[in-house]
Design a protein around this motif. Structure first.
Motif, short mmCIF file in Angstrom:
data_model
loop_
_atom_site.label_atom_id
_atom_site.label_comp_id
_atom_site.label_asym_id
_atom_site.label_seq_id
_atom_site.Cartn_x
_atom_site.Cartn_y
_atom_site.Cartn_z
N SER A 30 0.60 3.83 -11.07
CA SER A 30 -0.14 4.62 -10.08
C SER A 30 0.21 4.15 -8.68
O SER A 30 0.96 3.19 -8.48
CB SER A 30 -1.65 4.45 -10.31
OG SER A 30 -2.08 3.13 -9.99
N ASN A 31 -0.40 4.81 -7.69
CA ASN A 31 -0.27 4.35 -6.32
C ASN A 31 -1.26 3.21 -6.07
O ASN A 31 -2.04 2.83 -6.95
CB ASN A 31 -0.48 5.50 -5.33
CG ASN A 31 -1.87 6.13 -5.43
OD1 ASN A 31 -2.83 5.49 -5.88
ND2 ASN A 31 -1.98 7.38 -5.04
N TYR A 32 -1.21 2.66 -4.87
CA TYR A 32 -2.03 1.49 -4.54
C TYR A 32 -3.52 1.79 -4.63
O TYR A 32 -4.28 0.98 -5.19
CB TYR A 32 -1.68 0.99 -3.14
CG TYR A 32 -2.47 -0.22 -2.70
CD1 TYR A 32 -1.99 -1.51 -2.95
CD2 TYR A 32 -3.70 -0.09 -2.06
CE1 TYR A 32 -2.72 -2.62 -2.56
CE2 TYR A 32 -4.43 -1.20 -1.67
CZ TYR A 32 -3.94 -2.47 -1.93
OH TYR A 32 -4.67 -3.57 -1.53
N GLU A 33 -3.95 2.91 -4.08
CA GLU A 33 -5.38 3.21 -4.05
C GLU A 33 -5.96 3.35 -5.46
O GLU A 33 -7.06 2.86 -5.74
CB GLU A 33 -5.64 4.48 -3.23
CG GLU A 33 -5.37 4.32 -1.74
CD GLU A 33 -6.22 3.22 -1.11
OE1 GLU A 33 -7.39 3.07 -1.52
OE2 GLU A 33 -5.72 2.52 -0.21
N ASP A 34 -5.22 4.01 -6.33
CA ASP A 34 -5.71 4.14 -7.71
C ASP A 34 -5.71 2.78 -8.42
O ASP A 34 -6.61 2.50 -9.22
CB ASP A 34 -4.84 5.13 -8.48
CG ASP A 34 -5.05 6.57 -8.02
OD1 ASP A 34 -6.07 6.83 -7.36
OD2 ASP A 34 -4.20 7.43 -8.33
N LEU A 35 -4.72 1.97 -8.14
CA LEU A 35 -4.69 0.63 -8.71
C LEU A 35 -5.89 -0.17 -8.23
O LEU A 35 -6.56 -0.86 -9.02
CB LEU A 35 -3.39 -0.08 -8.32
CG LEU A 35 -3.28 -1.56 -8.71
CD1 LEU A 35 -3.20 -1.72 -10.22
CD2 LEU A 35 -2.06 -2.20 -8.05
N LYS A 44 0.82 -1.22 0.00
CA LYS A 44 0.00 0.00 0.00
C LYS A 44 0.85 1.26 0.00
O LYS A 44 0.38 2.34 -0.37
CB LYS A 44 -0.94 0.00 1.21
CG LYS A 44 -2.01 -1.09 1.14
CD LYS A 44 -2.92 -1.07 2.36
CE LYS A 44 -3.99 -2.15 2.26
NZ LYS A 44 -4.89 -2.16 3.45
N ALA A 77 -8.76 0.84 -7.35
CA ALA A 77 -10.00 1.33 -7.97
C ALA A 77 -10.18 0.77 -9.38
O ALA A 77 -11.32 0.70 -9.87
CB ALA A 77 -10.00 2.86 -8.01
N ARG A 78 -9.09 0.36 -10.03
CA ARG A 78 -9.16 -0.17 -11.39
C ARG A 78 -9.14 -1.70 -11.42
O ARG A 78 -9.12 -2.30 -12.49
CB ARG A 78 -7.98 0.34 -12.23
CG ARG A 78 -7.79 1.83 -12.24
CD ARG A 78 -6.82 2.29 -13.35
NE ARG A 78 -5.57 1.55 -13.39
CZ ARG A 78 -4.49 1.82 -12.68
NH1 ARG A 78 -4.51 2.82 -11.80
NH2 ARG A 78 -3.38 1.11 -12.82
N THR A 79 -9.12 -2.35 -10.26
CA THR A 79 -8.94 -3.79 -10.16
C THR A 79 -10.27 -4.52 -10.01
O THR A 79 -11.19 -4.03 -9.33
CB THR A 79 -8.03 -4.12 -8.96
OG1 THR A 79 -6.77 -3.50 -9.15
CG2 THR A 79 -7.84 -5.63 -8.80
N ALA A 102 -5.62 -5.54 -4.42
CA ALA A 102 -5.34 -4.81 -5.65
C ALA A 102 -4.59 -5.65 -6.67
O ALA A 102 -4.27 -5.17 -7.76
CB ALA A 102 -4.54 -3.54 -5.34
#
Length: 331
Positions: free
Chosen positions: A44-49, A31, A51-53, A319
């Motif tokens: 990207s960072n973890y949070e953006d990843l 994270k 959101a796309r997973t 993620a």
């Protein structure tokens, strides 16, 4: 004359030496990673990843049962590679791996560098974190000074120069440089000594490839050509020895990308430069850049057949972060 008789490749992720009940903890640490390359090629960072997973799909990959099954498969594959390594009865092992600012730094980062000193220091290897206090067995935990074949290393340097590879060279490891290794060889090579050479040291020639750091990362085609030139240099040596070549690292990480891995493995098995050149360049960065080490060995072993011992996609977070472990031989 020297003969290149055997090839092998293995992931070297610390996750290989982390008991299954410690994998989720490694996922938690992901994270904090700010440059994760998703299966869509976006960094990207973890949070953006996340959101796309497809988190519903990944949830089925990160159960305790899956962790344990995959951990056991990894250990079985490592033991298999170790046995095949000794069965090959090698006199020298040429090791292709990447240095991650453990010795080679940004003041001088060659695309290729061959070590031709007489020995290297290898830092002992410890098991990764475990919540249950279990320990792995079958690897070296003490620091070692191990022999390298300086004569073959020098011969390879001369051969690569003749083949128009302007290769860097290193004759000793400066203990004042790098991070965390106290002057020792990087973890890509330490893994080989600590997890594969558990029944006796085989003299080596370390070949360092800049897979990680732009702007001078070699292309897949250049890596394949380097492998071909390595074989030519090895087999031009007027000495009756058996030589093996090994790739350390990969496959996709720090996000597991099974499609990328299967594309790479198919290209290697087909010995197809075109297929390997088609690998998405934006994806073979960060940890996945170590696929380049495997491509070098593929080029060096065109006369041998590749056997994929196992492919183990080791997810560790919602993620889809983790490391896809690959194990292969050429013979």
């Amino acid at each position: 004359m020297a003969e290149l008789v055997f090839g092998l490749a293995s992931s070297h992720s610390p996750q290989l030496s982390t008991p299954a009940d410690g994998w989720a903890g490694r996922g938690e640490r992901d994270k904090g990673h700010l440059e994760l390359i998703g299966t869509d090629g976006i960094t990207s960072n973890y949070e953006d990843l996340l959101a796309r997973t497809d988190t519903e799909r990944i949830a089925k990959e990160i159960t305790p049962e899956k962790f344990e099954q995959r951990h056991l498969r990894n250990q079985k594959a490592i033991a298999h590679l170790s046995k095949k390594l000794y069965d090959a009865n090698l006199d020298v092992l040429v090791m292709v791996g990447d240095d991650q600012h453990e010795y080679l730094l940004d003041d001088n980062m060659p695309a290729f560098c061959v070590y031709w000193g007489d020995e290297v220091k290898v830092t002992g290897h410890e098991a990764g974190p475990s919540t249950g206090g279990r320990h792995l067995i079958g690897y070296n935990t003490e620091d070692q000074h191990v022999p390298t074949d300086s004569a073959l290393g020098l011969h390879i340097i001369n051969g690569l120069m003749d083949a128009e590879f302007d290769v860097g060279s290193s004759r000793f490891l400066d203990p004042t440089r790098g991070r965390g290794e106290q002057g020792g060889i990087g973890h890509a090579f330490g893994y080989v000594y600590n997890r594969l050479m558990t029944d006796g040291i085989i003299p080596t020639v370390p070949v360092m490839l800049n897979t990680y750091y732009p702007p001078n990362q070699p292309t897949p085609k250049r890596c394949y050509n380097l492998g071909q030139a390595l074989r030519e240099a090895i087999e031009s040596w007027d000495k009756d020895i058996r030589v093996g070549i090994l790739a350390s690292g990969g496959l996709s990480h720090f996000v597991v990308d099974e499609e990328l891995d299967q594309q790479a493995l198919a290209g290697m098995q087909a010995k197809s430069v075109d297929q390997l050149m088609a690998l998405p360049r934006e994806k073979i960065n960060s940890g996945s850049s170590e696929i380049r080490n495997w491509i070098v060995v593929t080029g060096a072993t065109e006369h041998l057949d590749m056997d994929v011992v196992d492919y183990v996609p080791c997810y560790r977070s919602p993620a889809g972060t983790g490391c896809a472990m690959g194990f292969a031989t050429w013979g």
